[in-house]
Motif scaffolding. Structure first.
Motif, mmCIF file in Angstrom:
data_model
loop_
_atom_site.group_PDB
_atom_site.id
_atom_site.type_symbol
_atom_site.label_atom_id
_atom_site.label_comp_id
_atom_site.label_asym_id
_atom_site.label_seq_id
_atom_site.Cartn_x
_atom_site.Cartn_y
_atom_site.Cartn_z
ATOM 1 N N ASN A 77 31.968 -24.762 -6.383
ATOM 2 C CA ASN A 77 33.407 -24.712 -6.177
ATOM 3 C C ASN A 77 34.113 -23.603 -6.941
ATOM 4 O OD1 ASN A 77 33.238 -26.947 -4.506
ATOM 5 N ND2 ASN A 77 33.454 -28.365 -6.213
ATOM 6 N N CYS A 78 33.375 -22.651 -7.514
ATOM 7 C CA CYS A 78 33.998 -21.590 -8.310
ATOM 8 C C CYS A 78 34.718 -20.609 -7.393
ATOM 9 C CB CYS A 78 32.964 -20.851 -9.151
ATOM 10 S SG CYS A 78 33.720 -19.598 -10.207
ATOM 11 N N THR A 79 36.014 -20.464 -7.620
ATOM 12 C CA THR A 79 36.820 -19.539 -6.815
ATOM 13 C C THR A 79 37.017 -18.204 -7.519
ATOM 14 O OG1 THR A 79 38.849 -20.419 -7.767
ATOM 15 C CG2 THR A 79 38.063 -21.437 -5.723
ATOM 16 N N ARG A 80 36.434 -18.044 -8.714
ATOM 17 C CA ARG A 80 36.635 -16.824 -9.486
ATOM 18 C C ARG A 80 35.401 -15.929 -9.498
ATOM 19 N NH1 ARG A 80 39.389 -18.023 -14.957
ATOM 20 N NH2 ARG A 80 40.497 -16.118 -14.482
ATOM 21 N N CYS A 81 34.330 -16.322 -8.811
ATOM 22 C CA CYS A 81 33.108 -15.520 -8.779
ATOM 23 C C CYS A 81 33.343 -14.247 -7.977
ATOM 24 C CB CYS A 81 31.954 -16.301 -8.149
ATOM 25 S SG CYS A 81 31.056 -17.305 -9.330
ATOM 26 N N PRO A 82 32.696 -13.177 -8.322
ATOM 27 C CA PRO A 82 31.808 -13.039 -9.465
ATOM 28 C C PRO A 82 32.590 -12.832 -10.756
ATOM 29 C CG PRO A 82 31.872 -10.976 -8.261
ATOM 30 C CD PRO A 82 32.731 -11.957 -7.503
ATOM 31 N N HIS A 83 31.955 -13.147 -11.877
ATOM 32 C CA HIS A 83 32.568 -13.008 -13.195
ATOM 33 C C HIS A 83 32.142 -11.684 -13.814
ATOM 34 C CE1 HIS A 83 33.797 -17.232 -13.151
ATOM 35 N NE2 HIS A 83 32.640 -17.458 -12.565
ATOM 36 N N GLY A 84 32.935 -11.195 -14.734
ATOM 37 C CA GLY A 84 32.566 -9.969 -15.424
ATOM 38 C C GLY A 84 33.647 -8.934 -15.273
ATOM 39 N N PRO A 85 33.320 -7.699 -15.435
ATOM 40 C CA PRO A 85 31.965 -7.159 -15.603
ATOM 41 C C PRO A 85 31.445 -7.349 -17.017
ATOM 42 C CG PRO A 85 33.555 -5.378 -15.665
ATOM 43 C CD PRO A 85 34.335 -6.636 -15.383
ATOM 44 N N TYR A 86 30.094 -7.348 -17.111
ATOM 45 C CA TYR A 86 29.402 -7.491 -18.385
ATOM 46 C C TYR A 86 28.382 -6.364 -18.522
ATOM 47 C CZ TYR A 86 31.162 -12.257 -17.905
ATOM 48 O OH TYR A 86 31.968 -13.346 -17.730
ATOM 49 N N TRP A 87 28.068 -5.993 -19.759
ATOM 50 C CA TRP A 87 27.032 -4.991 -20.034
ATOM 51 C C TRP A 87 25.701 -5.691 -20.285
ATOM 52 C CZ3 TRP A 87 27.428 -0.140 -18.903
ATOM 53 C CH2 TRP A 87 28.644 0.507 -18.980
ATOM 54 N N TYR A 88 24.636 -5.116 -19.687
ATOM 55 C CA TYR A 88 23.269 -5.569 -19.907
ATOM 56 C C TYR A 88 22.403 -4.361 -20.239
ATOM 57 C CZ TYR A 88 24.427 -10.074 -17.872
ATOM 58 O OH TYR A 88 24.975 -11.307 -17.635
ATOM 59 N N ALA A 89 21.420 -4.559 -21.110
ATOM 60 C CA ALA A 89 20.427 -3.537 -21.423
ATOM 61 C C ALA A 89 19.124 -3.941 -20.753
ATOM 62 C CB ALA A 89 20.227 -3.422 -22.924
ATOM 63 N N TYR A 90 18.450 -2.971 -20.125
ATOM 64 C CA TYR A 90 17.157 -3.209 -19.481
ATOM 65 C C TYR A 90 16.133 -2.248 -20.064
ATOM 66 C CZ TYR A 90 19.474 -5.977 -15.880
ATOM 67 O OH TYR A 90 20.175 -6.940 -15.222
ATOM 68 N N TRP A 91 14.891 -2.735 -20.283
ATOM 69 C CA TRP A 91 13.802 -1.901 -20.759
ATOM 70 C C TRP A 91 12.491 -2.544 -20.338
ATOM 71 C CZ3 TRP A 91 16.385 -5.446 -23.580
ATOM 72 C CH2 TRP A 91 15.655 -6.393 -24.272
ATOM 73 N N ARG A 92 11.419 -1.773 -20.421
ATOM 74 C CA ARG A 92 10.091 -2.303 -20.103
ATOM 75 C C ARG A 92 9.341 -2.572 -21.400
ATOM 76 N NH1 ARG A 92 8.816 -3.366 -15.117
ATOM 77 N NH2 ARG A 92 9.949 -2.213 -13.548
ATOM 78 N N GLU A 93 8.689 -3.749 -21.423
ATOM 79 C CA GLU A 93 7.909 -4.151 -22.584
ATOM 80 C C GLU A 93 6.671 -4.881 -22.087
ATOM 81 O OE1 GLU A 93 8.544 -6.847 -26.604
ATOM 82 O OE2 GLU A 93 10.202 -6.573 -25.217
ATOM 83 N N ASP A 94 5.515 -4.396 -22.471
ATOM 84 C CA ASP A 94 4.242 -4.992 -22.034
ATOM 85 C C ASP A 94 4.160 -5.096 -20.514
ATOM 86 O OD1 ASP A 94 3.460 -5.314 -24.709
ATOM 87 O OD2 ASP A 94 4.441 -7.273 -24.816
ATOM 88 N N GLY A 95 4.658 -4.072 -19.825
ATOM 89 C CA GLY A 95 4.591 -4.036 -18.371
ATOM 90 C C GLY A 95 5.612 -4.907 -17.661
ATOM 91 N N ARG A 96 6.494 -5.573 -18.415
ATOM 92 C CA ARG A 96 7.494 -6.460 -17.809
ATOM 93 C C ARG A 96 8.888 -5.892 -18.027
ATOM 94 N NH1 ARG A 96 6.605 -12.595 -19.242
ATOM 95 N NH2 ARG A 96 8.057 -12.725 -17.513
ATOM 96 N N LEU A 97 9.754 -6.099 -17.055
ATOM 97 C CA LEU A 97 11.145 -5.699 -17.188
ATOM 98 C C LEU A 97 11.868 -6.755 -18.007
ATOM 99 C CD1 LEU A 97 13.356 -3.683 -16.406
ATOM 100 C CD2 LEU A 97 13.832 -5.119 -14.421
#
Length: 99
Positions: free
Chosen positions: A51-71
């Protein structure tokens, strides 16, 4: 232990989350490895509530990197009011940048 956690009230669960995050930080979990190539992205997130009428929420910052072959990813905070993640590098149109 799982049954005990399920029986906690909302305030008790919040306290448990804060405690668990603090313990993980002290142990070094959740940290970006030194020398990792990091990509920063500004994203909007859907909360999943029907029932959320405010989606999507944000914007938000995320950091992405690879470690041991996984994102891997980590939430960095709100991207409102022109805030940038650590002031590192220039962002592209989609909010990405490499380090």
């Amino acid at each position: 232990m799982i049954a005990d956690v399920r029986s906690l009230s909302d305030p008790e669960l919040r306290r448990l989350v804060i405690l668990a995050q603090d313990l993980l930080e002290r142990r070094g979990a959740g940290r970006v490895p030194d020398g990792a190539k990091i990509t920063y992205r500004r994203e909007e997130v859907r909360c999943g509530k029907a029932n959320c009428t405010r989606c999507p929420h944000g914007p938000y910052w995320y950091a992405y990197w690879r470690e041991d072959g996984r994102l891997r990813s980590r939430y960095l905070g709100s991207a409102k009011a022109g805030r940038s993640p650590g002031n590192e590098g220039e962002s592209g149109a989609d909010g990405t940048t490499g380090r």
